[in-house]
Every structure is written in structure tokens, then in C-alpha cells.
Design an enzyme around this catalytic site. Structure first.
Site, PDB file in Angstrom:
ATOM      1  N   GLU A  63      -6.613   3.425  -5.385  1.00 32.12           N
ATOM      2  CA  GLU A  63      -7.793   3.991  -4.909  1.00 32.12           C
ATOM      3  C   GLU A  63      -8.131   5.672  -4.868  1.00 32.12           C
ATOM      4  OE1 GLU A  63      -9.203   4.991   0.328  1.00 32.12           O
ATOM      5  OE2 GLU A  63      -7.835   5.867  -1.087  1.00 32.12           O
ATOM      6  N   ASP A  90      -2.966   4.838  -2.870  1.00 33.65           N
ATOM      7  CA  ASP A  90      -3.782   5.482  -1.479  1.00 33.65           C
ATOM      8  C   ASP A  90      -4.286   6.961  -2.121  1.00 33.65           C
ATOM      9  OD1 ASP A  90      -5.208   5.208   1.269  1.00 33.65           O
ATOM     10  OD2 ASP A  90      -3.568   7.012   1.736  1.00 33.65           O
ATOM     11  N   ASP A 137       0.573  -1.217  -0.100  1.00 31.10           N
ATOM     12  CA  ASP A 137       0.082  -0.205  -0.034  1.00 31.10           C
ATOM     13  C   ASP A 137       1.310   1.089  -0.167  1.00 31.10           C
ATOM     14  OD1 ASP A 137      -2.362   1.883   0.449  1.00 31.10           O
ATOM     15  OD2 ASP A 137      -3.117   0.342   1.769  1.00 31.10           O
ATOM     16  N   HIS A 159     -10.364  -0.993   5.225  1.00 29.20           N
ATOM     17  CA  HIS A 159     -10.363  -0.365   7.121  1.00 29.20           C
ATOM     18  C   HIS A 159     -10.629   1.033   7.269  1.00 29.20           C
ATOM     19  CE1 HIS A 159      -7.956   0.536   3.977  1.00 29.20           C
ATOM     20  NE2 HIS A 159      -7.140   1.913   5.423  1.00 29.20           N
ATOM     21  N   ASP A 160     -11.060   1.030   5.737  1.00 34.01           N
ATOM     22  CA  ASP A 160     -11.925   2.393   6.429  1.00 34.01           C
ATOM     23  C   ASP A 160     -13.891   2.170   6.737  1.00 34.01           C
ATOM     24  OD1 ASP A 160      -9.374   3.866   6.009  1.00 34.01           O
ATOM     25  OD2 ASP A 160     -10.074   3.695   3.755  1.00 34.01           O
TER      26      ASP A 160
END
Ligand code: TEU
Length: 558
Positions: free
Chosen positions: A248, A197, A96, A322-323
Site C-alpha cells: 500500500e 500497510d 495484512d 476499507h478506507d
């Protein structure tokens, strides 16, 4: 080219996955120790969220050093061991990469603050509009102004996220070269995938006040974004055909995603977009309590499915990360139909056109923890908004209710391995509380129960490898206006697949849009290849679907 259409990716949030040394903090050796479990599931890739040196203000999305591993997660040797042990099990590693911003502790920012002009140009410093007024009225995604004043320079720096996450200046070629170096470094370590990200925020446009929104329209999918991605691709990951990438994309448009994730491979392999998850928001505002709008969810998923297919571009498909809160709590049922709804939601996503991503614990039907006290929360965004909501006049009780539904910490409680102490996650004190339902929801139990959610996910993944239509097929939405049914048809050469899901906890019927009638389907040779009830049922000549029922029908034309 890597055939990422057949792959399934498993996301690991290392901090909450498995703690091998009892410090309460998950680590890389913990991941290595669970590779057999991951292999059993049958996934092709593990994506690990950042474990680089970081002050952990944003759990590692605030990177202090892109080349070193934070000692809380382990050492380089642990990483190399994990990569090679994963490879032995046919699993590749995706990292990531957070390049929209760094931590304020990164040496580049420290040098910038010390007054080094070359490094100041690594970031985005601007004069205020007038004394005490930031350059623009943009809001940080974590609350408050997106600009932080630095007295020494009488200037502000931009931080779209936390104040400790200054945005990088991608218009500076030196920044782009540094980023390329980082990617090559990890490629040399055998990394075969990258998640970038919030990568569609890297090219800032005009710095103007936004009187319509929070500023995002000025920096989202910005003016040079395609150029920067193409350049990155050409000189780094694009040189290795085995590497897959996912961007993302925050508040993106489909038109931009056609290019980001075009099959011509000039930019990225695929994209995450979040429009289908904003169906329980009010516009872009997530800190509200609004029931999920099923029609909106359907329209969003289908328009992206059709649009991306038509433009030969590729989606990542997912419910959780995870968000996000846990999907079974969000769109399913934590109670009576917990198992059925978790399996239905899995079916809905995994049979779509796109590469499915599973977030750790999703395959167990893990639920939101419903914390009741702010001291239980860890996430900077949640803690900020708990305060902001009350400043706006909400009662503490209402602020808690909103946090329980939307907090990112809901997805961050430790993986539930066993029913024992701390769910088998750690021998020590976990950094965030383990969900109390770990005695009921845990991996050990589900591995030994062939009807478990875990085994259902395993079957879904295996289906993708068995039937080309799932990976390659076209998509045709069905039941478009039905208030409860989510259904679609996939076709590929001689293969046909019908996916029929009841999104609600009540019995419903579906007439197959007048075309896909159960009796006729049986005569035509359709077979049920998966479902979350024993059989499939009809009432007269239409489908009779039980609460959260999912059915996958398949035939190969002779
Ligand atoms: O997330 C970006 C992002 O847009 C969401 O976190 C969003 O800000 C949030 O859901 C708002 O409600 C990425 C990472 O996934 C996240 O963990 C990081 O905190 C963020 O970028 C900053 O790096």
C-alpha cells in the site's frame, strides 16, 4: 512465479463480514462459513485486514501482538481451518501486515516507555525543538501533531497515524529482524500472500519542518525504502515463488512504483496507489466537498497504466477498500441507475492492465450509509476530523455532509447477506449500524438474479481467466479528452479488446476516435462479450451510449 496477472483478490474486513457467534463482531469462522459464496464469485485470493491482538483503536491496524489472533476474531485453530477450507476451494489467503507502526500496547513500546534503551530504539524518539515545541511541524494523518510528548524522557515519539500507533524505526536492524520473523511465522501457516500497510512510509528521511505540506515529503518513499523491501523479499516471502505481495503506497510517485513492483521481482508483486481516488479532494485534502473531476481521474488512471506497462511494473487496480467510500455512491448513481453504474464501474477497472481487487459488498453494489449523527461513526479518523472541521469554523451540518461523503466508515458497514435483521450479518447487536437498504441490496437476492451486480462481477472475473488479452495485454488509452467516455484498447498476440464506458447518467455518443467505428468493428469480427445493456447501439456510424453503459468488444485475428 505465481501468475498474479490472472488473479483477482477479494478483500475482507473481518469485523464487518460475518459474525458466527452473535457478539456483533465479524470473525474468522464467519469468513469460513462464507467461502462457498466467495468461491462462486471466482476469486483466487482473499485478503483479510488485520485480526491480530489489538486494542482496536484503528480497527486492528494498531497491532499489539503479531503472533496472536484477537479473541474477538477467533483462535489460531479457526484461522488454520479457514486456510485449509479456502485451499479446498482453490482460494489462497493474503494477510495484512502493519509494520510502519505498532499499537502503543505492544510490548516493545511498553518496554520503551519503561525506559529500556534497546526498545526505545525500536521507535522514533526525538527531543523537541524547544520546550513545548515538537521536533517538527508534521501532521498526523488522523489529525493533529504527528508527535506525542513523553514527560518522563522529555522527548516526543513519532506517530504518523493515531497517537496510539507509534512508528517503528526501520533503521534499527533489530526491528527489521523482528518483522522478518513475523512474516516467516505466517508463511509457515500456509499464507500465500501479504499486503503491506503503508509500506512506503517505513524509511524516514530528514526530520525537518515542512512549510509546504504536512511533512509527508520527508518520509514518503524514503531514502532506504528500496533497500529495506529488497532485504525483506530476499529473506522472507521471496523464498516462496507462490507468494504474492502488494504494497500500500501512500502519496507515492510512479518512479518509485516502477521499482517497488518491477517484474524483476526484487521487491513486491504489485502496488496500490491512490492518485485516481484523490479526484474529489482538494490537492491532498480529503475533508472537503469537491465534485469528482473526471478528466483528472482519466489522466491518473491512464498515466499509471501506461507508465507501469512501459517500465514492466504491475499495478493493483481497484475502486474500493476499507478506507474508501462506496464507489457506486462516489462515482456512480445510488438511485435510478444504481445497477448500471455499478456494473460500468466494475467493467472499467476489471479490464485494465493490473490485478483487480474487489472489496466485500462491492460485488453487490453496496452504498454509503449516509449516517446523520456522530454517534453512528466508529472510525478514529472520522471522529477526529468531525471535531477539527468544526474547530476550523464549519457548521455542524457541513461537517456531517463531508463525513457522509468521505468517512472511512462508509465502506465499513456490515456485509448485507439477506434482507432480514441486521442484513444477516449478526444475530446480535452489530458493532456499527447496518445500512438500511439491506432489504433491497443483499447477497441472497442477487445470487438468485442472473442479471444482478454479483453475477456481473462473476462474469468479469471469468473473462480474465478466458481471454489472455485481459491479463497480459498492452494498454492503449482512447477517448482521452472526451468529457464522458472512458475507453481503452488492449492487445495481446492475436487478441484485441475494446472497452467503452459512459461515465455519466445521460446519453452520449462517441466517434471511436475516428478509428473504432461500430459498423467497421462488426465487419472486422468484433463481438460483444460483456455489457450492462442488452445490445450495443449506434447512431449513424458512431457509438450511442446509454446512461452508464459499458461495452466490452473482443476479436481474435485470424
Ligand atoms: O491506510 C493508510 C492510509 O494512508 C489511509 O488510511 C489514509 O490515512 C486515510 O485514508 C486518510 O484519509 C492504512 C490502512 O489501510 C488504514 O486502515 C489504517 O488506518 C492506516 O494504514 C494505518 O495503519
Amino acid at each position: 512465479m505465481a501468475d498474479f496477472r490472472k488473479y483477482v483478490v477479494y478483500e475482507i474486513y473481518p469485523k464487518s463480514f460475518c459474525d458466527s457467534n452473535g457478539d456483533g463482531f465479524g470473525d474468522l469462522r464467519g469468513v469460513t462459513g462464507k467461502l462457498d459464496y466467495i468461491q462462486k464469485l471466482g476469486v483466487d485470493y482473499i485478503w483479510l485486514t488485520p485480526f491480530f491482538v489489538s486494542p482496536q483503536r484503528d480497527n486492528g491496524y494498531d497491532v499489539e501482538d503479531y503472533y496472536r489472533i484477537d479473541s474477538r476474531y477467533g483462535a489460531m485453530g479457526d484461522f488454520e481451518e479457514m486456510v485449509s477450507e479456502a485451499a479446498k476451494r482453490g482460494i489462497r489467503v493474503m494477510l495484512d501486515m502493519v509494520f510502519n507502526h505498532t499499537s502503543d500496547r505492544h510490548q516493545w513500546f511498553q518496554k520503551a516507555l519503561a525506559g529500556d534503551e534497546a526498545y526505545k530504539d525500536f521507535y522514533i524518539f526525538r527531543k523537541g525543538k524547544e520546550p513545548g515545541v515538537p521536533p517538527t511541524n508534521w501532521e498526523s494523518k488522523f489529525g493533529g501533531s504527528a508527535w506525542e510528548y513523553v514527560e518522563k524522557f522529555d522527548e516526543y515519539y513519532l506517530h504518523l497515524f493515531d497517537v496510539s500507533q507509534p512508528d517503528l524505526n526501520w533503521d534499527n536492524p533489530k526491528v527489521r529482524r523482528e518483522v522478518q520473523k513475523v512474516i516467516r511465522f505466517w508463511m509457515a501457516k500456509g499464507v500465500k500472500g501479504f499486503r503491506f500497510d503503508v509500506v512506503n512510509l517505513i524509511s524516514k528521511g530528514k526530520f525537518e519542518d515542512d512549510f509546504e505540506g504536512d511533512g509527508r515529503r520527508f518520509y514518503t518513499d524514503g531514502p532506504n525504502i528500496h533497500k529495506y523491501l529488497q532485504e525483506l523479499n530476499a529473506v522472507t516471502f521471496g523464498t516462496d515463488a507462490e507468494i504474492i505481495t502488494v504494497g500500500e503506497m501512500s502519496s507515492t510517485s510512479m518512479e518509485n512504483c516502477f521499482r517497488y513492483a518491477s517484474e524483476d521481482g526484487m521487491e513486491l508483486s504489485m502496488v496500490f496507489n491512490f492518485h485516481h481516488l484523490k479526484v474529489d479532494f482538494m490537492g491532498n485534502e480529503k475533508w472537503v466537498l469537491v465534485p469528482a473531476d473526471f478528466q483528472k481521474l482519466k489522466n491518473s488512471l491512464f498515466s499509471w497504466q501506461e507508465g507501469m506497462a512501459e517500465h514492466h511494473a504491475w499495478n493493483a487496480v481497484f475502486w474500493c477498500n476499507h478506507d474508501q467510500p462506496r464507489v457506486v455512491s462516489r462515482f456512480g448513481d445510488e438511485g435510478r441507475y444504481w445497477k448500471e453504474s455499478a456494473k460500468m464501474l466494475a467493467t472499467m477497472i476489471h479490464c485494465l492492465r493490473g490485478t483487480p481487487y474487489i472489496y466485500q459488498g462491492e460485488e453487490l453494489g453496496m452504498t454509503n450509509p449516509n449516517f446523520t449523527d456522530i454517534s453512528q461513526y466508529r472510525d478514529v479518523e472520522s471522529i477526529n476530523h468531525f471535531r477539527i472541521l468544526q474547530e476550523k469554523g464549519l457548521s455542524e451540518a457541513d461537517a456531517y455532509r463531508i463525513l457522509q461523503i468521505h468517512s472511512r466508515d462508509s465502506g465499513r458497514t456490515p456485509m448485507q447477506w439477506t434482507g432480514g435483521k441486521s442484513g444477516g450479518f449478526t444475530e446480535g447487536e452489530p458493532w456499527i449500524e447496518v445500512n438500511q437498504n439491506c432489504d433491497r441490496i443483499n447477497a441472497a437476492q442477487q445470487l438468485s438474479d442472473e442479471h444482478s451486480i454479483f453475477h456481473y462481477y462473476r462474469k468479469l472475473i471469468a473473462l480474465r481467466k478466458t481471454y489472455d488479452v485481459i491479463a497480459m495485454g498492452n494498454i492503449e488509452p482512447l477517448a482521452r479528452r472526451d468529457p464522458a467516455v472512458f475507453a481503452y484498447r488492449r492487445t495481446w498476440e492475436e487478441e484485441e479488446l475494446l472497452v467503452i464506458c459512459n461515465f455519466y447518467g445521460r446519453d452520449v455518443t462517441w466517434d471511436g476516435d475516428g478509428t473504432y467505428l461500430p459498423k467497421k468493428l462488426r465487419e472486422d469480427g468484433y463481438e460483444r462479450i460483456l455489457g450492462n445493456y442488452e445490445d450495443w447501439r449506434m447512431e449513424g456510424d458512431i457509438f450511442a451510449l446509454r446512461p452508464y453503459e459499458a461495452i466490452v468488444l473482443y476479436r481474435k485475428r485470424k
